[in-house]
Design an enzyme around this catalytic site. Sequence first.
Site, PDB file in Angstrom:
ATOM      1  N   PHE A   1      -4.116   2.359  -7.002  1.00  0.00           N
ATOM      2  CA  PHE A   1      -5.147   1.356  -7.323  1.00  0.00           C
ATOM      3  C   PHE A   1      -6.543   1.803  -6.915  1.00  0.00           C
ATOM      4  O   PHE A   1      -7.537   1.283  -7.417  1.00  0.00           O
ATOM      5  CB  PHE A   1      -4.822   0.023  -6.612  1.00  0.00           C
ATOM      6  CG  PHE A   1      -5.192   0.001  -5.152  1.00  0.00           C
ATOM      7  CD1 PHE A   1      -6.492  -0.275  -4.749  1.00  0.00           C
ATOM      8  CD2 PHE A   1      -4.255   0.295  -4.161  1.00  0.00           C
ATOM      9  CE1 PHE A   1      -6.851  -0.275  -3.393  1.00  0.00           C
ATOM     10  CE2 PHE A   1      -4.603   0.296  -2.815  1.00  0.00           C
ATOM     11  CZ  PHE A   1      -5.903   0.017  -2.430  1.00  0.00           C
TER      12      PHE A   1
ATOM     13  N   LYS B   1       0.733   5.621 -16.498  1.00  0.00           N
ATOM     14  CA  LYS B   1       1.093   4.310 -15.921  1.00  0.00           C
ATOM     15  C   LYS B   1       0.138   4.037 -14.770  1.00  0.00           C
ATOM     16  O   LYS B   1       0.328   4.494 -13.657  1.00  0.00           O
ATOM     17  CB  LYS B   1       2.548   4.297 -15.450  1.00  0.00           C
ATOM     18  CG  LYS B   1       3.105   2.896 -15.441  1.00  0.00           C
ATOM     19  CD  LYS B   1       3.542   2.298 -14.150  1.00  0.00           C
ATOM     20  CE  LYS B   1       2.991   2.422 -12.841  1.00  0.00           C
ATOM     21  NZ  LYS B   1       2.108   1.346 -12.384  1.00  0.00           N
TER      22      LYS B   1
ATOM     23  N   GLU C   1      -0.835  -1.372 -11.253  1.00  0.00           N
ATOM     24  CA  GLU C   1      -0.814  -2.727 -11.811  1.00  0.00           C
ATOM     25  C   GLU C   1      -1.885  -3.615 -11.185  1.00  0.00           C
ATOM     26  O   GLU C   1      -2.102  -4.736 -11.609  1.00  0.00           O
ATOM     27  CB  GLU C   1       0.578  -3.361 -11.716  1.00  0.00           C
ATOM     28  CG  GLU C   1       1.207  -3.436 -10.349  1.00  0.00           C
ATOM     29  CD  GLU C   1       1.980  -2.175  -9.943  1.00  0.00           C
ATOM     30  OE1 GLU C   1       1.423  -1.067 -10.057  1.00  0.00           O
ATOM     31  OE2 GLU C   1       3.116  -2.306  -9.468  1.00  0.00           O
ATOM     32  N   ARG C   2      -2.586  -3.094 -10.141  1.00  0.00           N
ATOM     33  CA  ARG C   2      -3.660  -3.894  -9.523  1.00  0.00           C
ATOM     34  C   ARG C   2      -5.005  -3.624 -10.193  1.00  0.00           C
ATOM     35  O   ARG C   2      -5.884  -4.473 -10.188  1.00  0.00           O
ATOM     36  CB  ARG C   2      -3.798  -3.561  -8.043  1.00  0.00           C
ATOM     37  CG  ARG C   2      -2.473  -3.408  -7.348  1.00  0.00           C
ATOM     38  CD  ARG C   2      -2.496  -3.967  -5.944  1.00  0.00           C
ATOM     39  NE  ARG C   2      -1.206  -3.788  -5.321  1.00  0.00           N
ATOM     40  CZ  ARG C   2      -0.138  -4.544  -5.571  1.00  0.00           C
ATOM     41  NH1 ARG C   2      -0.211  -5.548  -6.426  1.00  0.00           N
ATOM     42  NH2 ARG C   2       1.015  -4.307  -4.971  1.00  0.00           N
TER      43      ARG C   2
ATOM     44  N   SER D   1       1.136   6.209  -2.306  1.00  0.00           N
ATOM     45  CA  SER D   1       1.509   6.251  -0.885  1.00  0.00           C
ATOM     46  C   SER D   1       2.636   7.260  -0.653  1.00  0.00           C
ATOM     47  O   SER D   1       3.387   7.590  -1.578  1.00  0.00           O
ATOM     48  CB  SER D   1       1.934   4.861  -0.436  1.00  0.00           C
ATOM     49  OG  SER D   1       3.017   4.430  -1.238  1.00  0.00           O
TER      50      SER D   1
ATOM     51  N   CYS E   1      -8.050   7.945   0.149  1.00  0.00           N
ATOM     52  CA  CYS E   1      -7.091   8.867   0.772  1.00  0.00           C
ATOM     53  C   CYS E   1      -7.824   9.942   1.567  1.00  0.00           C
ATOM     54  O   CYS E   1      -7.220  10.651   2.356  1.00  0.00           O
ATOM     55  CB  CYS E   1      -6.211   9.514  -0.277  1.00  0.00           C
ATOM     56  SG  CYS E   1      -7.116  10.643  -1.323  1.00  0.00           S
TER      57      CYS E   1
ATOM     58  N   GLU F   1      -1.008   5.016   8.280  1.00  0.00           N
ATOM     59  CA  GLU F   1      -2.220   5.009   7.452  1.00  0.00           C
ATOM     60  C   GLU F   1      -2.631   3.543   7.319  1.00  0.00           C
ATOM     61  O   GLU F   1      -1.892   2.744   6.739  1.00  0.00           O
ATOM     62  CB  GLU F   1      -1.930   5.600   6.067  1.00  0.00           C
ATOM     63  CG  GLU F   1      -3.144   5.606   5.166  1.00  0.00           C
ATOM     64  CD  GLU F   1      -2.847   6.061   3.738  1.00  0.00           C
ATOM     65  OE1 GLU F   1      -1.779   5.733   3.205  1.00  0.00           O
ATOM     66  OE2 GLU F   1      -3.714   6.751   3.157  1.00  0.00           O
TER      67      GLU F   1
HETATM   68  P1  NAD Z   1       1.471   2.900  -4.203  1.00  0.00           P
HETATM   69  O1  NAD Z   1       2.345   4.005  -3.738  1.00  0.00           O
HETATM   70  O2  NAD Z   1       1.818   1.516  -3.805  1.00  0.00           O
HETATM   71  O3  NAD Z   1       1.411   2.875  -5.806  1.00  0.00           O
HETATM   72  C1  NAD Z   1       1.114   4.028  -6.565  1.00  0.00           C
HETATM   73  C2  NAD Z   1       1.818   3.933  -7.909  1.00  0.00           C
HETATM   74  O4  NAD Z   1       3.232   3.876  -7.683  1.00  0.00           O
HETATM   75  C3  NAD Z   1       1.454   2.686  -8.706  1.00  0.00           C
HETATM   76  O5  NAD Z   1       1.276   3.048 -10.053  1.00  0.00           O
HETATM   77  C4  NAD Z   1       2.644   1.771  -8.511  1.00  0.00           C
HETATM   78  O6  NAD Z   1       2.898   0.951  -9.631  1.00  0.00           O
HETATM   79  C5  NAD Z   1       3.800   2.742  -8.307  1.00  0.00           C
HETATM   80  N1  NAD Z   1       4.831   2.200  -7.409  1.00  0.00           N
HETATM   81  C6  NAD Z   1       4.629   1.386  -6.333  1.00  0.00           C
HETATM   82  N2  NAD Z   1       5.809   1.102  -5.742  1.00  0.00           N
HETATM   83  C7  NAD Z   1       6.769   1.749  -6.437  1.00  0.00           C
HETATM   84  C8  NAD Z   1       8.193   1.850  -6.306  1.00  0.00           C
HETATM   85  N3  NAD Z   1       8.845   1.227  -5.327  1.00  0.00           N
HETATM   86  N4  NAD Z   1       8.856   2.610  -7.193  1.00  0.00           N
HETATM   87  C9  NAD Z   1       8.205   3.244  -8.179  1.00  0.00           C
HETATM   88  N5  NAD Z   1       6.863   3.176  -8.363  1.00  0.00           N
HETATM   89  C10 NAD Z   1       6.149   2.448  -7.502  1.00  0.00           C
HETATM   90  O7  NAD Z   1      -0.018   3.268  -3.764  1.00  0.00           O
HETATM   91  P2  NAD Z   1      -1.326   2.374  -3.875  1.00  0.00           P
HETATM   92  O8  NAD Z   1      -1.258   1.291  -2.849  1.00  0.00           O
HETATM   93  O9  NAD Z   1      -1.609   2.012  -5.277  1.00  0.00           O
HETATM   94  O10 NAD Z   1      -2.446   3.450  -3.449  1.00  0.00           O
HETATM   95  C11 NAD Z   1      -2.807   3.715  -2.129  1.00  0.00           C
HETATM   96  C12 NAD Z   1      -2.115   4.949  -1.591  1.00  0.00           C
HETATM   97  O11 NAD Z   1      -2.389   6.065  -2.406  1.00  0.00           O
HETATM   98  C13 NAD Z   1      -2.589   5.335  -0.194  1.00  0.00           C
HETATM   99  O12 NAD Z   1      -1.477   5.715   0.577  1.00  0.00           O
HETATM  100  C14 NAD Z   1      -3.508   6.514  -0.447  1.00  0.00           C
HETATM  101  O13 NAD Z   1      -3.652   7.395   0.645  1.00  0.00           O
HETATM  102  C15 NAD Z   1      -2.811   7.170  -1.579  1.00  0.00           C
HETATM  103  N6  NAD Z   1      -3.696   8.046  -2.328  1.00  0.00           N
HETATM  104  C16 NAD Z   1      -3.489   9.377  -2.248  1.00  0.00           C
HETATM  105  C17 NAD Z   1      -4.337  10.258  -2.916  1.00  0.00           C
HETATM  106  C18 NAD Z   1      -4.103  11.739  -2.858  1.00  0.00           C
HETATM  107  O14 NAD Z   1      -4.629  12.446  -3.715  1.00  0.00           O
HETATM  108  N7  NAD Z   1      -3.356  12.233  -1.905  1.00  0.00           N
HETATM  109  C19 NAD Z   1      -5.401   9.742  -3.682  1.00  0.00           C
HETATM  110  C20 NAD Z   1      -5.576   8.363  -3.746  1.00  0.00           C
HETATM  111  C21 NAD Z   1      -4.711   7.518  -3.076  1.00  0.00           C
END
Ligand code: NAD
Length: 499
Positions: A149, A173, A176-177, A226, A281, A384
Amino acid sequence: MEELTHFINGKRVADTSGRFADVFNPATGEIQARLPLATPAELNAAVEDAAKAQIAWGATNPQRRARVMMKFGQLINENMDKLAECVSREHGKTLPDARGDVQRGLEVVEVCMGAPHMLKGEFTDDGGPGIDLYSLRQPLGVVAGITPFNFPAMIPLWKMAPALASGNAMILKPSERTPSTSIMLAELLQEAGLPDGVLQVVNGDKEAVDAILDNETIQAVGFVGSTPIAQYIYGRAASNGKRAQCFGGAKNHMIIMPDADLDKAADALVGASYGAAGERCMAISVAVPVGQETADRLIDKLLPRIEKLRVGPYTAGEDIDYGPLITAQAKERVLGLINSGIDQGATLVTDGRDFSLQGYENGFFVGPTLFDNVTPDMEIYKQEIFGPVLSTVRMDTYEDALQLIIDNDYGNGTAIYTADGDTARDFAHRVNVGMVGINFPIPVPLSYHTFGGWKKSAFGDLNQYGPDAFRFYTKTKTVTARWFSGIKEGGEFNFKAMD
Ligand code: NAD
C-alpha cells in the site's frame, strides 16, 4: 460511495465476485470506496487473455516497445498532479511526498526507454572453426506483480515498466488499500499505445494472490510487502516452478558517530523516520549514536525539530510534514508497540499517542514519538513498527554499533553519519545490508542502479529496477551456430580481401 473496478483487456471491469474490500480515507476514518476482490476464476480468465495478448507484444521489436514507454513517461509527467492527488487520497501522504512517489516510479520508466540497449544479447565470434555463439534475452510470457500500500505509484511502476518493456504481459495485483493509482497508470499506458490485455490490473486479496501463485501460465512473480507474506509468496511461487523475487520489511539503523555534523544528522533523522508517517521500507527507525555524549547531544537536537513537525491531512497544504497511518488497525498496532516500549523500560521522550486534530478526530493519525535507551530485546526494537516512532539505541563504540546492525534480522537500508572517510568506508564494506547511505539517510538507489535488501528483507534473486529488472523479466537463450563455409580453424582473416 465510489465503486472501484479492475482494468482488464483495456477496460474498467466492475465486480462479478460479490466480495469487496473497503478503501478508507485515512484522514477522516470514513470509507470512501468499495473495491471488488477477484475470484480465482476471474484471475485465471485475465491471465488467459494476457497470454494471448503477449504473443504479439513479445514479437514487437524492443524499440517500438520503448516508444510506448517514452509516451507513457510523457503522459505521467502531464498527469503528475492528478496521479499525486490519487496517491494522497487513498494513502494519506502529503502531496509533495505523493509527487515524489510518482517521480521515483517515472524514473524507472525513463530507464525502460532504453530497453533495446538493456535487452541486447552477447556474441562470440569464432568460438571454433566457423562457429559463433550468441545469447538472446527473451520475455518470460505472463508475469505477475503484487504490490504494497505504501507506494501506490512507484512500486507498481517498478514492476510494470521493466516487465512490459521486456516484452511480457503483466498481471498487476495492487494493494487493496491503495488500488486506484494502478488503474490510472494502466489507462495512461493504453493511451501510450500498449495493446489491450498486456497489462491486466486485477484487484484482490489472498484469494487472488493464491490464484496467481498456482496459475501455471504465470512464469514469474515480483512481490513487495511485509516479510511474512514475502516469505510465503516466495515459497509457494518457487515450489510451483516460478521465478520469484519477494521484497519484505525492514528495520533500518542510522549510526551517528561523535564526529558527525549533528545538525545535519538530526535534520536527516527527522525526515527519514517521521516522513510519510514512517510508512516507508527505507524509513530510519533506529538511531544508533556512538558514545553517551553524542547520544545526549543528538536527543537535544532532535527535540525542537520534532516539536516543529506538522501532522495533518494532505488537503491542509504543502507544509504538512506527514499524514495519517493507513488504517485503524495500523494505528492500533503502532499504539500497542509504543505501550510495549514503555512497559519494557524504554524512555519515552516524545509521546505521539494522544495526538488529535480538530475535525479529523477519527483519522488514523499518530504524533511523532521518540524513544531513548532502547535495547535489542525490546519489541519496539525487534518489530518493524511502520509508524512515526524513532528508537534510540545507545552504543559505546563503532564496532558495537556495527555489530548491532549485523545481528539484526533485516537488511534493507542503513546509514552512517560521520566526518571520517575510513569509518564510512569500513561501514560500507562490512555491513550486511543491501543499501547503504553515507551522510545520506534514505539511500534509495537511482533508477539505473538497482534496489534490494539482504537477509529477511528479500527472498529470491536479483534486485528491482535497473539492469537486474531486465534480467529478472527475461530468460537467456544461447545459440551455438556453425557455418561450414566459415573461416577454418587457425585460418587468418584476410584483411587484403577487404580492400
Ligand atoms: P502486506 O504484506 O500486507 O501486503 C502486500 C501485498 O500482499 C498486498 O498486495 C496484499 O494484498 C498481499 N497480501 C497481504 N496478505 C496476504 C496473504 N496472507 N496472502 C497473500 N497475499 C497477501 O504489506 P503492506 O502492509 O501492504 O506494505 C507494507 C510492508 O511492505 C512493510 O513491511 C514494508 O516494509 C514493506 N515494503 C517493502 C519494500 C521493499 O522494497 N523491501 C518496499 C515497500 C514496502
